[in-house]
Scaffold this motif. Structure first.
Motif, PDB file in Angstrom:
ATOM      1  N   UNK A  43      40.883  27.921  26.967  1.00 56.12           N
ATOM      2  CA  UNK A  43      41.280  28.373  25.582  1.00 56.12           C
ATOM      3  C   UNK A  43      42.912  28.354  25.660  1.00 56.12           C
ATOM      4  N   UNK A  44      43.447  27.930  26.728  1.00 52.72           N
ATOM      5  CA  UNK A  44      45.069  27.705  26.625  1.00 52.72           C
ATOM      6  C   UNK A  44      45.322  26.802  25.662  1.00 52.72           C
ATOM      7  N   UNK A  45      46.591  26.605  25.396  1.00 56.08           N
ATOM      8  CA  UNK A  45      47.805  27.654  25.489  1.00 56.08           C
ATOM      9  C   UNK A  45      47.909  29.049  24.729  1.00 56.08           C
ATOM     10  N   UNK A  46      46.992  28.889  23.609  1.00 55.58           N
ATOM     11  CA  UNK A  46      47.079  29.977  22.494  1.00 55.58           C
ATOM     12  C   UNK A  46      46.138  30.805  22.599  1.00 55.58           C
ATOM     13  N   UNK A  47      44.900  30.757  23.612  1.00 54.06           N
ATOM     14  CA  UNK A  47      43.691  31.390  23.159  1.00 54.06           C
ATOM     15  C   UNK A  47      44.001  32.823  23.625  1.00 54.06           C
ATOM     16  N   UNK A  48      43.041  33.949  23.436  1.00 50.27           N
ATOM     17  CA  UNK A  48      42.992  35.255  24.168  1.00 50.27           C
ATOM     18  C   UNK A  48      41.827  35.456  24.750  1.00 50.27           C
ATOM     19  N   UNK A  49      41.802  35.993  25.948  1.00 53.84           N
ATOM     20  CA  UNK A  49      40.789  36.319  26.765  1.00 53.84           C
ATOM     21  C   UNK A  49      40.785  37.929  26.714  1.00 53.84           C
ATOM     22  N   UNK A  50      39.704  38.710  26.180  1.00 52.37           N
ATOM     23  CA  UNK A  50      39.533  40.321  26.107  1.00 52.37           C
ATOM     24  C   UNK A  50      38.328  40.409  27.252  1.00 52.37           C
ATOM     25  N   UNK A  51      38.839  41.193  28.300  1.00 53.69           N
ATOM     26  CA  UNK A  51      37.970  41.471  29.527  1.00 53.69           C
ATOM     27  C   UNK A  51      37.697  42.822  29.631  1.00 53.69           C
ATOM     28  N   UNK A  52      36.360  43.054  29.877  1.00 56.91           N
ATOM     29  CA  UNK A  52      36.008  44.584  29.891  1.00 56.91           C
ATOM     30  C   UNK A  52      35.030  44.675  31.000  1.00 56.91           C
ATOM     31  N   UNK A  53      34.995  45.931  31.756  1.00 54.14           N
ATOM     32  CA  UNK A  53      34.186  46.188  32.856  1.00 54.14           C
ATOM     33  C   UNK A  53      34.361  47.705  32.857  1.00 54.14           C
ATOM     34  N   UNK A  54      33.010  48.392  33.138  1.00 56.43           N
ATOM     35  CA  UNK A  54      32.908  49.840  33.465  1.00 56.43           C
ATOM     36  C   UNK A  54      33.549  50.304  34.928  1.00 56.43           C
ATOM     37  N   UNK A  55      33.490  49.344  35.612  1.00 61.59           N
ATOM     38  CA  UNK A  55      33.942  49.331  37.208  1.00 61.59           C
ATOM     39  C   UNK A  55      35.385  49.178  37.257  1.00 61.59           C
ATOM     40  N   UNK A  56      36.102  50.039  37.543  1.00 61.32           N
ATOM     41  CA  UNK A  56      37.484  49.997  37.794  1.00 61.32           C
ATOM     42  C   UNK A  56      37.922  49.103  38.978  1.00 61.32           C
ATOM     43  N   UNK A  57      36.995  48.977  39.917  1.00 63.91           N
ATOM     44  CA  UNK A  57      37.449  47.827  41.092  1.00 63.91           C
ATOM     45  C   UNK A  57      37.351  46.435  40.278  1.00 63.91           C
ATOM     46  N   UNK A  71      49.681  36.784  30.044  1.00 62.00           N
ATOM     47  CA  UNK A  71      50.072  36.652  28.587  1.00 62.00           C
ATOM     48  C   UNK A  71      49.035  36.387  27.412  1.00 62.00           C
ATOM     49  N   UNK A  72      47.888  35.933  28.060  1.00 61.98           N
ATOM     50  CA  UNK A  72      46.572  35.802  27.425  1.00 61.98           C
ATOM     51  C   UNK A  72      45.481  36.445  27.611  1.00 61.98           C
ATOM     52  N   UNK A  73      45.699  37.535  28.367  1.00 61.92           N
ATOM     53  CA  UNK A  73      44.506  38.342  28.648  1.00 61.92           C
ATOM     54  C   UNK A  73      44.901  39.791  28.257  1.00 61.92           C
ATOM     55  N   UNK A  74      43.742  40.500  27.820  1.00 65.93           N
ATOM     56  CA  UNK A  74      43.747  41.829  27.384  1.00 65.93           C
ATOM     57  C   UNK A  74      42.542  42.509  28.497  1.00 65.93           C
ATOM     58  N   UNK A  75      42.839  43.587  29.371  1.00 68.96           N
ATOM     59  CA  UNK A  75      41.921  44.059  29.866  1.00 68.96           C
ATOM     60  C   UNK A  75      41.494  45.654  29.647  1.00 68.96           C
ATOM     61  N   UNK A  76      40.223  45.785  29.674  1.00 69.28           N
ATOM     62  CA  UNK A  76      39.955  47.216  29.072  1.00 69.28           C
ATOM     63  C   UNK A  76      38.868  47.788  30.216  1.00 69.28           C
ATOM     64  N   UNK A  77      39.113  48.985  30.715  1.00 70.18           N
ATOM     65  CA  UNK A  77      38.205  49.830  31.451  1.00 70.18           C
ATOM     66  C   UNK A  77      37.249  50.496  30.565  1.00 70.18           C
ATOM     67  N   UNK A  78      36.049  49.953  30.158  1.00 74.52           N
ATOM     68  CA  UNK A  78      35.306  50.647  29.230  1.00 74.52           C
ATOM     69  C   UNK A  78      33.790  49.819  29.553  1.00 74.52           C
ATOM     70  N   UNK A  79      33.005  50.308  28.607  1.00 74.26           N
ATOM     71  CA  UNK A  79      31.372  49.747  28.618  1.00 74.26           C
ATOM     72  C   UNK A  79      31.476  48.654  27.786  1.00 74.26           C
ATOM     73  N   UNK A 127      26.866  55.279  40.137  1.00 69.94           N
ATOM     74  CA  UNK A 127      27.313  55.063  38.804  1.00 69.94           C
ATOM     75  C   UNK A 127      28.409  53.749  38.937  1.00 69.94           C
ATOM     76  N   UNK A 128      28.122  53.038  37.668  1.00 71.21           N
ATOM     77  CA  UNK A 128      29.062  51.763  37.872  1.00 71.21           C
ATOM     78  C   UNK A 128      30.679  52.292  37.188  1.00 71.21           C
ATOM     79  N   UNK A 129      30.644  53.320  36.514  1.00 74.53           N
ATOM     80  CA  UNK A 129      31.832  53.960  36.008  1.00 74.53           C
ATOM     81  C   UNK A 129      31.746  55.596  36.509  1.00 74.53           C
ATOM     82  N   UNK A 130      32.622  55.619  37.705  1.00 78.35           N
ATOM     83  CA  UNK A 130      32.671  56.996  38.386  1.00 78.35           C
ATOM     84  C   UNK A 130      33.112  58.137  37.430  1.00 78.35           C
ATOM     85  N   UNK A 131      33.609  57.837  36.060  1.00 75.53           N
ATOM     86  CA  UNK A 131      34.284  58.790  35.279  1.00 75.53           C
ATOM     87  C   UNK A 131      32.833  59.457  34.660  1.00 75.53           C
ATOM     88  N   UNK A 132      31.856  58.942  34.753  1.00 74.34           N
ATOM     89  CA  UNK A 132      30.651  59.560  34.060  1.00 74.34           C
ATOM     90  C   UNK A 132      29.752  60.634  35.026  1.00 74.34           C
TER      91      UNK A 132
END
Length: 312
Positions: A43-57, A71-79, A127-132
């Motif tokens: 999806x380069x050069x102008x695409x965006x990837x949103x990455x999510x995972x509940x495991x901080x690792x 520059x093309x990636x946003x990461x979120x520690x979430x479900x 736990x996949x997310x140790x915050x739970x």
């Protein structure tokens, strides 16, 4: 120690994502970021990837793997069930591609130290997310006998759920069950030798699956996600979902079917009167499964199924 994981059906996923430069895409379960890396390159050069995972690792690993494209990636520690809120908070009305891989990573199995493996002597966590707050230890040692039976039978489809539960309850009366190895041995001891010999899987497999699902509320999260799916995609956008057991695949299949053919009119009606409008079409009727060559190279892929659908 590096993050260990091999993505399932990478060629098939890449083909059916139907990616183009400039697309906005979501990887709802980053894992080892193998799928994410393939996606971002398409999806380069102008695409965006949103990455999510509940495991901080997985998030930490993704930052390393995807660093050339930060520059093309946003990461979120979430479900992944939080995707609607994530998109809304970032002013995104819809995306071109969503990938959801419902398996847990090989890294969690061998390096997580959270009791996912019945072959390791690790704390009963799962736990996949140790915050739970809820852990497998709490479930095994505090849930009522009838509730354990129900969990093992419903989420693990374990036919010996009553027998295994009685063994667990008897043991925990002597002392709390603390580790994955200890629990696995209790299950092995409760399984008739003849039956264990005939099984192709370890006797503890189904119980461990059931505990993991209960701890992480996996099926509830999946149902929540599926209800919002059509609103997350732009017209022509695609979703690829990889499931690993019948409970997950059933939810995915029925949800997609309801969006595709949810007319409630009696069959004898000559035309639809309920006003149902299809929102999604499945790309193929039956799910794709991995090739034997892939299974030989990555045994964790053996039970996987891939379903793909497109927003109308």
């Amino acid at each position: 120690m590096g993050f260990e994981h091999t993505s399932v059906m990478p060629k098939e996923v890449h083909e059916y994502q139907n990616l183009k430069p400039g697309n906005i895409c979501v990887d709802c379960t980053l894992g080892g970021s193998g799928h994410a890396l393939s996606t971002i390159k398409s999806i380069l050069p102008n695409g965006m990837l949103i990455g999510i995972d509940q495991d901080m690792d997985a998030i930490v690993n993704a930052k390393k793997v995807l660093s050339p494209f930060e520059k093309n990636v946003q990461l979120f520690h979430s479900n992944f069930a939080s995707l609607p809120q994530i998109l809304q908070s970032n002013g995104i009305d819809g995306v071109n591609s969503i990938l959801l891989d419902l398996g847990f990573s090989f890294n969690q199995l061998v390096n997580g130290m959270r009791g996912f493996s019945f072959n390791k002597n690790e704390p009963l966590d799962m736990r996949m997310d140790i915050r739970t707050p809820l852990t497998a230890r709490q479930i095994v040692n505090t849930y009522a006998e009838k509730d354990l039976v129900n969990i093992f039978f419903k989420f693990g489809e374990e036919k010996l759920s009553r027998r295994i539960t009685r063994a667990i309850v008897k043991r925990r009366m002597e002392a709390p069950i603390e580790t994955s190895k200890e629990l696995a041995q209790i299950i092995v001891d409760a399984t008739p030798a003849k039956l264990a010999f005939k099984q192709k899987i370890h006797p503890a497999t189904r119980v461990f699956q059931a505990l993991r699902i209960e701890v992480n509320q996996e099926l509830d999260q999946l149902e929540t996600f599926m209800k919002s799916l059509p609103s997350l995609l732009v017209k022509g956008g695609r979703v690829c979902i990889i499931s690993f057991h019948s409970l997950e695949d059933r939810i995915v299949k029925h949800s997609l079917r309801s969006f595709e053919n949810g007319c409630t009119c009696p069959r004898e009606f000559p035309r639809c009167m309920c006003g149902f409008v299809p929102q999604i079409r499945s790309i193929f009727k039956r799910p794709l499964i991995p090739t034997q060559a892939e299974i030989d190279a990555n045994p964790m892929a053996r039970s996987s199924k891939l379903r793909v659908a497109e927003k109308l």
